[in-house]
Design a protein around this motif. Structure first.
Motif, PDB file in Angstrom:
ATOM      1  N   ILE A  57       0.873  -1.179   0.000  1.00 20.44           N
ATOM      2  CA  ILE A  57       0.000   0.000   0.000  1.00 20.44           C
ATOM      3  C   ILE A  57       0.908   1.227   0.000  1.00 20.44           C
ATOM      4  O   ILE A  57       1.825   1.328   0.815  1.00 20.44           O
ATOM      5  N   LEU A  58       0.641   2.149  -0.928  1.00 17.16           N
ATOM      6  CA  LEU A  58       1.495   3.331  -1.084  1.00 17.16           C
ATOM      7  C   LEU A  58       0.687   4.616  -0.968  1.00 17.16           C
ATOM      8  O   LEU A  58      -0.452   4.686  -1.440  1.00 17.16           O
ATOM      9  N   LEU A  90      -1.114  -2.928 -10.546  1.00 16.55           N
ATOM     10  CA  LEU A  90      -1.137  -1.662  -9.811  1.00 16.55           C
ATOM     11  C   LEU A  90      -2.583  -1.206  -9.724  1.00 16.55           C
ATOM     12  O   LEU A  90      -3.234  -0.994 -10.752  1.00 16.55           O
ATOM     13  N   MET A  91      -3.087  -1.083  -8.506  1.00 12.81           N
ATOM     14  CA  MET A  91      -4.478  -0.715  -8.274  1.00 12.81           C
ATOM     15  C   MET A  91      -4.540   0.672  -7.634  1.00 12.81           C
ATOM     16  O   MET A  91      -3.816   0.953  -6.681  1.00 12.81           O
ATOM     17  N   TYR A  92      -5.410   1.514  -8.168  1.00 11.11           N
ATOM     18  CA  TYR A  92      -5.555   2.876  -7.651  1.00 11.11           C
ATOM     19  C   TYR A  92      -6.648   2.913  -6.590  1.00 11.11           C
ATOM     20  O   TYR A  92      -7.780   2.513  -6.840  1.00 11.11           O
ATOM     21  N   LEU A  93      -6.302   3.403  -5.411  1.00 11.34           N
ATOM     22  CA  LEU A  93      -7.226   3.454  -4.286  1.00 11.34           C
ATOM     23  C   LEU A  93      -7.827   4.842  -4.085  1.00 11.34           C
ATOM     24  O   LEU A  93      -8.682   5.030  -3.220  1.00 11.34           O
ATOM     25  N   LEU A 128       3.572   6.890 -22.516  1.00 11.44           N
ATOM     26  CA  LEU A 128       2.203   6.462 -22.224  1.00 11.44           C
ATOM     27  C   LEU A 128       1.966   6.653 -20.733  1.00 11.44           C
ATOM     28  O   LEU A 128       2.757   6.171 -19.916  1.00 11.44           O
ATOM     29  N   SER A 129       0.898   7.350 -20.375  1.00  8.07           N
ATOM     30  CA  SER A 129       0.628   7.616 -18.962  1.00  8.07           C
ATOM     31  C   SER A 129      -0.817   7.310 -18.622  1.00  8.07           C
ATOM     32  O   SER A 129      -1.714   7.498 -19.434  1.00  8.07           O
ATOM     33  N   ILE A 130      -0.997   6.878 -17.383  1.00  6.37           N
ATOM     34  CA  ILE A 130      -2.314   6.566 -16.864  1.00  6.37           C
ATOM     35  C   ILE A 130      -2.574   7.476 -15.685  1.00  6.37           C
ATOM     36  O   ILE A 130      -1.776   7.555 -14.745  1.00  6.37           O
ATOM     37  N   LYS A 131      -3.682   8.193 -15.747  1.00  7.06           N
ATOM     38  CA  LYS A 131      -4.078   9.079 -14.652  1.00  7.06           C
ATOM     39  C   LYS A 131      -4.785   8.240 -13.599  1.00  7.06           C
ATOM     40  O   LYS A 131      -5.701   7.493 -13.907  1.00  7.06           O
ATOM     41  N   PRO A 132      -4.352   8.323 -12.328  1.00  2.00           N
ATOM     42  CA  PRO A 132      -4.968   7.511 -11.282  1.00  2.00           C
ATOM     43  C   PRO A 132      -6.445   7.827 -11.087  1.00  2.00           C
ATOM     44  O   PRO A 132      -6.818   8.989 -10.922  1.00  2.00           O
ATOM     45  N   LYS A 133      -7.256   6.791 -11.121  1.00  5.99           N
ATOM     46  CA  LYS A 133      -8.688   6.919 -10.836  1.00  5.99           C
ATOM     47  C   LYS A 133      -9.082   5.780  -9.911  1.00  5.99           C
ATOM     48  O   LYS A 133      -8.817   4.614 -10.204  1.00  5.99           O
ATOM     49  N   MET A 134      -9.684   6.138  -8.793  1.00  4.27           N
ATOM     50  CA  MET A 134     -10.051   5.151  -7.784  1.00  4.27           C
ATOM     51  C   MET A 134     -10.852   4.013  -8.416  1.00  4.27           C
ATOM     52  O   MET A 134     -11.793   4.241  -9.168  1.00  4.27           O
ATOM     53  N   GLY A 135     -10.413   2.782  -8.119  1.00  2.00           N
ATOM     54  CA  GLY A 135     -11.089   1.601  -8.633  1.00  2.00           C
ATOM     55  C   GLY A 135     -10.472   1.044  -9.897  1.00  2.00           C
ATOM     56  O   GLY A 135     -10.756  -0.090 -10.274  1.00  2.00           O
ATOM     57  N   PRO A 159       5.292  13.191  -9.990  1.00  2.00           N
ATOM     58  CA  PRO A 159       5.000  13.868  -8.724  1.00  2.00           C
ATOM     59  C   PRO A 159       3.522  14.259  -8.624  1.00  2.00           C
ATOM     60  O   PRO A 159       2.913  14.670  -9.618  1.00  2.00           O
ATOM     61  N   VAL A 160       2.970  14.117  -7.439  1.00  2.00           N
ATOM     62  CA  VAL A 160       1.628  14.621  -7.175  1.00  2.00           C
ATOM     63  C   VAL A 160       1.723  16.139  -7.111  1.00  2.00           C
ATOM     64  O   VAL A 160       2.607  16.680  -6.439  1.00  2.00           O
ATOM     65  N   ILE A 161       0.842  16.818  -7.813  1.00  2.00           N
ATOM     66  CA  ILE A 161       0.848  18.279  -7.843  1.00  2.00           C
ATOM     67  C   ILE A 161      -0.216  18.841  -6.910  1.00  2.00           C
ATOM     68  O   ILE A 161       0.002  19.813  -6.195  1.00  2.00           O
ATOM     69  N   LYS A 162      -1.391  18.189  -6.912  1.00  2.00           N
ATOM     70  CA  LYS A 162      -2.492  18.645  -6.061  1.00  2.00           C
ATOM     71  C   LYS A 162      -3.251  17.420  -5.564  1.00  2.00           C
ATOM     72  O   LYS A 162      -3.588  16.537  -6.349  1.00  2.00           O
ATOM     73  N   GLY A 163      -3.513  17.379  -4.250  1.00  2.22           N
ATOM     74  CA  GLY A 163      -4.198  16.240  -3.654  1.00  2.22           C
ATOM     75  C   GLY A 163      -3.187  15.225  -3.153  1.00  2.22           C
ATOM     76  O   GLY A 163      -2.055  15.572  -2.823  1.00  2.22           O
ATOM     77  N   ASP A 164      -3.604  13.972  -3.084  1.00  2.00           N
ATOM     78  CA  ASP A 164      -2.675  12.905  -2.743  1.00  2.00           C
ATOM     79  C   ASP A 164      -3.100  11.642  -3.477  1.00  2.00           C
ATOM     80  O   ASP A 164      -4.181  11.585  -4.051  1.00  2.00           O
TER      81      ASP A 164
END
Length: 178
Positions: A57-58, A90-93, A128-135, A159-164
């Motif tokens: 968990i990260l 890799l799962m986005y929480l 190629l990039s994937i934007k994190p989306k919960m689920g 790097p995270v720019i805004k939020g976490d």
């Protein structure tokens, strides 16, 4: 949660400026929910649950990142328990307001035509990039079917720019883990 570490050539976890998130491991089969997730990953990948490492968990706060890297190992020390890492799930929480993309800079193609291009940070526009989306979850293979390393699996966390950002990583080995 502790500062995330990297594995050195002697198989030891060490802190490094290339990985600035915090994280923790949860033992395989910790509870019924995790066991069900691990079973679904095994069913999807055809890699037995017993070949998986404990889930990681990260948490990434603003400014935190993970420099482009491979998940496979370059030496025998790190492959003694279960062999080489064959794949990563890799799962986005959580959602991330801005930044935090998972990027594959060695991927080939013209990615500026993807519908989410304008939502990406500058870092996210490199490959190629994937934007994190919960689920959501992504699966990528570190090895080709012939057992050779796949250099297009090199990836990083912008790097995270805004939020976490919260995510969960499951590494899958070619053999059973003990």
């Amino acid at each position: 949660m502790r500062q995330s570490a990297v594995i050195d050539t002697d198989g030891k976890s060490v802190n490094s400026s290339v990985r600035t998130s915090s994280g923790t491991f949860i033992n395989r089969g910790h509870d019924k929910i995790l066991s069900n997730i691990e079973k679904r990953i095994a069913d999807f990948t055809f890699i037995p649950v017993e070949n998986g490492e404990d889930v990681n968990i990260l948490h990434y706060e603003v400014g935190q990142h993970y420099v482009t890297h491979a998940d496979y190992f370059w030496n025998e020390v790190n492959t003694r328990n279960g062999g080489q890492r064959a794949a990563t799930m890799l799962m986005y929480l959580s959602n991330v307001e801005e930044g935090g993309e998972t990027t594959f800079p060695s991927a080939k193609g013209n990615f500026s035509s993807v519908p989410w291009w304008n939502e990406l940070s500058d870092c996210g526009k490199e490959g190629l990039s994937i934007k994190p989306k919960m689920g959501d979850a992504i699966l990528f293979w570190s090895m080709k079917p012939d057992g050779s390393f796949d250099p297009t699996s090199y990836h990083g966390a912008c790097p995270v720019i805004k939020g976490d950002k919260w995510s969960c990583t499951k590494w899958l080995r070619v053999g059973k883990r003990t």
